[in-house]
Design a protein around this motif. Structure first.
Motif, PDB file in Angstrom:
ATOM      1  N   THR A  13     -60.893 -49.149 -33.816  1.00  0.00           N
ATOM      2  CA  THR A  13     -62.015 -49.935 -33.337  1.00  0.00           C
ATOM      3  C   THR A  13     -61.507 -50.939 -32.616  1.00  0.00           C
ATOM      4  N   ASP A  14     -62.151 -51.591 -32.136  1.00  0.00           N
ATOM      5  CA  ASP A  14     -61.948 -52.044 -31.054  1.00  0.00           C
ATOM      6  C   ASP A  14     -61.738 -54.174 -32.899  1.00  0.00           C
ATOM      7  N   VAL A  15     -60.508 -55.087 -31.584  1.00  0.00           N
ATOM      8  CA  VAL A  15     -60.284 -55.855 -32.155  1.00  0.00           C
ATOM      9  C   VAL A  15     -61.705 -57.143 -32.407  1.00  0.00           C
ATOM     10  N   ALA A  43     -49.965 -62.537 -44.848  1.00  0.00           N
ATOM     11  CA  ALA A  43     -49.818 -61.744 -44.024  1.00  0.00           C
ATOM     12  C   ALA A  43     -48.710 -61.492 -42.538  1.00  0.00           C
ATOM     13  N   PRO A  44     -47.341 -61.739 -43.054  1.00  0.00           N
ATOM     14  CA  PRO A  44     -47.126 -62.127 -41.815  1.00  0.00           C
ATOM     15  C   PRO A  44     -46.882 -60.269 -40.575  1.00  0.00           C
ATOM     16  N   GLN A  45     -47.062 -59.639 -41.802  1.00  0.00           N
ATOM     17  CA  GLN A  45     -47.399 -58.555 -40.705  1.00  0.00           C
ATOM     18  C   GLN A  45     -48.270 -58.260 -39.758  1.00  0.00           C
ATOM     19  N   LEU A  46     -48.519 -58.767 -39.863  1.00  0.00           N
ATOM     20  CA  LEU A  46     -50.224 -59.421 -38.636  1.00  0.00           C
ATOM     21  C   LEU A  46     -49.746 -59.348 -37.252  1.00  0.00           C
ATOM     22  N   ALA A  47     -48.639 -60.281 -37.338  1.00  0.00           N
ATOM     23  CA  ALA A  47     -47.969 -60.460 -35.953  1.00  0.00           C
ATOM     24  C   ALA A  47     -47.313 -59.557 -35.384  1.00  0.00           C
ATOM     25  N   GLU A  48     -47.418 -58.740 -35.883  1.00  0.00           N
ATOM     26  CA  GLU A  48     -47.587 -57.143 -35.717  1.00  0.00           C
ATOM     27  C   GLU A  48     -47.661 -56.494 -35.131  1.00  0.00           C
ATOM     28  N   ALA A  49     -49.028 -56.334 -35.468  1.00  0.00           N
ATOM     29  CA  ALA A  49     -50.591 -55.938 -34.680  1.00  0.00           C
ATOM     30  C   ALA A  49     -51.065 -56.070 -33.198  1.00  0.00           C
ATOM     31  N   ASP A  84     -51.560 -59.883 -30.774  1.00  0.00           N
ATOM     32  CA  ASP A  84     -50.940 -60.491 -30.276  1.00  0.00           C
ATOM     33  C   ASP A  84     -51.433 -61.785 -30.237  1.00  0.00           C
ATOM     34  N   PRO A  85     -51.126 -62.917 -30.098  1.00  0.00           N
ATOM     35  CA  PRO A  85     -51.582 -64.503 -30.270  1.00  0.00           C
ATOM     36  C   PRO A  85     -53.117 -64.359 -30.206  1.00  0.00           C
ATOM     37  N   GLN A  86     -53.063 -64.191 -28.937  1.00  0.00           N
ATOM     38  CA  GLN A  86     -54.986 -64.560 -29.313  1.00  0.00           C
ATOM     39  C   GLN A  86     -55.662 -63.467 -30.171  1.00  0.00           C
ATOM     40  N   GLU A  87     -55.571 -62.231 -30.174  1.00  0.00           N
ATOM     41  CA  GLU A  87     -56.536 -61.518 -31.174  1.00  0.00           C
ATOM     42  C   GLU A  87     -55.807 -62.175 -33.087  1.00  0.00           C
ATOM     43  N   LEU A  88     -54.893 -62.243 -33.122  1.00  0.00           N
ATOM     44  CA  LEU A  88     -54.806 -62.963 -34.100  1.00  0.00           C
ATOM     45  C   LEU A  88     -55.677 -64.191 -34.338  1.00  0.00           C
ATOM     46  N   ARG A  89     -55.784 -65.399 -33.181  1.00  0.00           N
ATOM     47  CA  ARG A  89     -56.565 -65.758 -33.356  1.00  0.00           C
ATOM     48  C   ARG A  89     -57.635 -65.376 -34.258  1.00  0.00           C
ATOM     49  N   MET A  90     -58.778 -64.434 -33.060  1.00  0.00           N
ATOM     50  CA  MET A  90     -59.685 -63.573 -33.355  1.00  0.00           C
ATOM     51  C   MET A  90     -59.943 -63.064 -34.852  1.00  0.00           C
ATOM     52  N   VAL A  91     -58.506 -62.113 -35.163  1.00  0.00           N
ATOM     53  CA  VAL A  91     -58.791 -61.521 -36.515  1.00  0.00           C
ATOM     54  C   VAL A  91     -58.844 -62.838 -37.589  1.00  0.00           C
TER      55      VAL A  91
END
Length: 66
Positions: A8-10, A33-39, A41-48
Motif C-alpha cells: 500500500t501507499d504511505v 516505535a523507533p523502528q518506524l524511522a527505519e521504514a 523517511d521524515p516526511q513519510e513518518l510525519r504522515m504516518v
C-alpha cells in the motif's frame, strides 16, 4: 512496516498507540516505535504519525489550518 509498504501507499498507513497511557505496564520511556524511522523517511513518518490521521478526522485539525 517494510512489508506494509510493499502492498500500500504511505498515505494509507496510520500509527497509533496507547502510549504513554500504558506506562503502568511498561516502564520504559521514549519513542514507542523507533523502528518506524527505519521504514519511513521524515516526511513519510510525519504522515504516518499525524497527517494521515487528521485526514480521517478533520474535526481534529486546528481551526486556523482548515
Amino acid at each position: 512496516m517494510k512489508s506494509v509498504r510493499e502492498v500500500t501507499d504511505v498515505s494509507h498507513v496510520l500509527f497509533a498507540t496507547d502510549w504513554p497511557f500504558s506506562a503502568a505496564l511498561f516502564s520504559s520511556s521514549g519513542n514507542p516505535a523507533p523502528q518506524l524511522a527505519e521504514a519511513f523517511d521524515p516526511q513519510e513518518l510525519r504522515m504516518v504519525e499525524r497527517t494521515n490521521a487528521l485526514a480521517q478526522f478533520p474535526n481534529l485539525v486546528p481551526q486556523e489550518k482548515r
